[in-house]
Design a protein around this motif. Sequence first.
Motif, PDB file in Angstrom:
ATOM      1  N   ILE A  20       1.202  -1.140  -0.173  1.00  0.00           N
ATOM      2  CA  ILE A  20       0.483  -0.340  -0.434  1.00  0.00           C
ATOM      3  C   ILE A  20       1.147   1.299  -0.506  1.00  0.00           C
ATOM      4  CG2 ILE A  20      -0.410  -0.017   2.616  1.00  0.00           C
ATOM      5  CD1 ILE A  20      -3.414   1.227   1.780  1.00  0.00           C
ATOM      6  N   LEU A  28       1.907   1.436  -4.027  1.00  0.00           N
ATOM      7  CA  LEU A  28       0.578   2.219  -4.508  1.00  0.00           C
ATOM      8  C   LEU A  28       0.346   3.517  -3.978  1.00  0.00           C
ATOM      9  CD1 LEU A  28      -2.077   1.498  -6.101  1.00  0.00           C
ATOM     10  CD2 LEU A  28      -2.780   1.161  -4.240  1.00  0.00           C
ATOM     11  N   GLY A  29      -0.278   3.770  -2.657  1.00  0.00           N
ATOM     12  CA  GLY A  29       0.247   5.860  -2.567  1.00  0.00           C
ATOM     13  C   GLY A  29       1.445   6.660  -3.076  1.00  0.00           C
ATOM     14  N   LEU A  66       0.799   6.438  -6.667  1.00  0.00           N
ATOM     15  CA  LEU A  66       0.170   8.404  -6.868  1.00  0.00           C
ATOM     16  C   LEU A  66      -0.356   9.660  -6.518  1.00  0.00           C
ATOM     17  CD1 LEU A  66      -3.710   6.168  -4.910  1.00  0.00           C
ATOM     18  CD2 LEU A  66      -2.723   6.650  -7.645  1.00  0.00           C
ATOM     19  N   LEU A  94      -6.161  11.408  -2.245  1.00  0.00           N
ATOM     20  CA  LEU A  94      -5.043  10.688  -2.590  1.00  0.00           C
ATOM     21  C   LEU A  94      -5.501   9.113  -1.354  1.00  0.00           C
ATOM     22  CD1 LEU A  94      -1.843  12.092  -4.289  1.00  0.00           C
ATOM     23  CD2 LEU A  94      -3.728  11.004  -5.769  1.00  0.00           C
ATOM     24  N   THR A 106      -6.791   5.568  -2.597  1.00  0.00           N
ATOM     25  CA  THR A 106      -5.207   5.129  -1.730  1.00  0.00           C
ATOM     26  C   THR A 106      -5.859   3.330  -1.226  1.00  0.00           C
ATOM     27  OG1 THR A 106      -3.556   6.928  -1.980  1.00  0.00           O
ATOM     28  CG2 THR A 106      -2.318   4.636  -1.523  1.00  0.00           C
ATOM     29  N   ILE A 146      -1.058   4.628   5.287  1.00  0.00           N
ATOM     30  CA  ILE A 146      -1.586   6.193   4.436  1.00  0.00           C
ATOM     31  C   ILE A 146      -1.346   7.295   5.369  1.00  0.00           C
ATOM     32  CG2 ILE A 146      -4.064   6.989   3.471  1.00  0.00           C
ATOM     33  CD1 ILE A 146      -2.755   4.813   1.896  1.00  0.00           C
TER      34      ILE A 146
END
Length: 317
Positions: A144, A147-148, A151, A184, A188, A258
């Motif tokens: 994750i 992925l963040g 982005l 975002l 995410t 996150i």
Amino acid sequence: MARFMLKRLGQAIVVVFLVTIIAFILLHSLPGGAARATLGKEATQEQIEQFNHENGFDLPLHVQYVHYVEKIAHGDFGYSYKLNQTVSDAISQRLPKTILLSLISTILAILIAVPLGVWQAVRRNKAPDYVVTLAALLAYSTPIFFLGLLLIILFSQVWPVLPPEAPQGFTVGEMFTNPKALILPVVTLAIVTIASYSRYIRSSMVDNLNEQYVRTARSKGLSEFRIVFVHTLRNALFPVITLLGLYIPALFSGALVIETLFNFNGMGLLFWQSAQSRDYPILLGVTIILSIATVIGALLADFLYAVADPRIRLAAH
């Protein structure tokens, strides 16, 4: 129904009781004891003895445990000397923001995952199904934090339309003063949930579409839309109902990454900062809150499952 819920409530109380025991053991297993872990290595023996006396750590263990449970019952999780405030205040300031992040991302994920899973099941074993399945597996297997970062690079650097940092503020209302900054972090966190939920929905829908009652409905001439969305989807949603209650730990672990990545001032960031500074009262307080939330989530999942499926209520009698 009442008997079923009382049984589950009794089990939940036992689990919470076990959680308090584990947290109590962890508190007394800290390096150098709770006093040394809280006051630091520079604390003198007199300061440690005073701390133990003020907090009741010089009492017998069973008496300490009773006092510990009484404090938790009154919302007292200790005091953070590093933040110079009570653990309850620190958590109460951050918890609503994490709930906001998790709630919005979960709602977004469900709104996308359920239709997507149904669409895949109806078109199973066809090219669109294979493409979506591959994309879901790729999203689910991607860390994750990576992925963040992707982005952030894509939408804040290459195509600068969104801010790379979450909105800053002390209250939930202040978080909405800059809604673009929420996009975002929410997206995410939602992407991984969408990948997971859509796979469960697809699998459950495929199983139900092969059931006898679906063939009977088709033989009666019912429309495909009614068969899929009225009869089949309700039964296919049972796994998602269970997942919603049991997904709380996964949501928190995702929120931890996150919030750290986007500097989102919630429980995840608080936990991360406390781990770095060895703020044990905060770590234990967050652990207890998360454990209780997980139990409540599982209890809520059982309740929703019983409401949705009469067979569960009948089995409890």
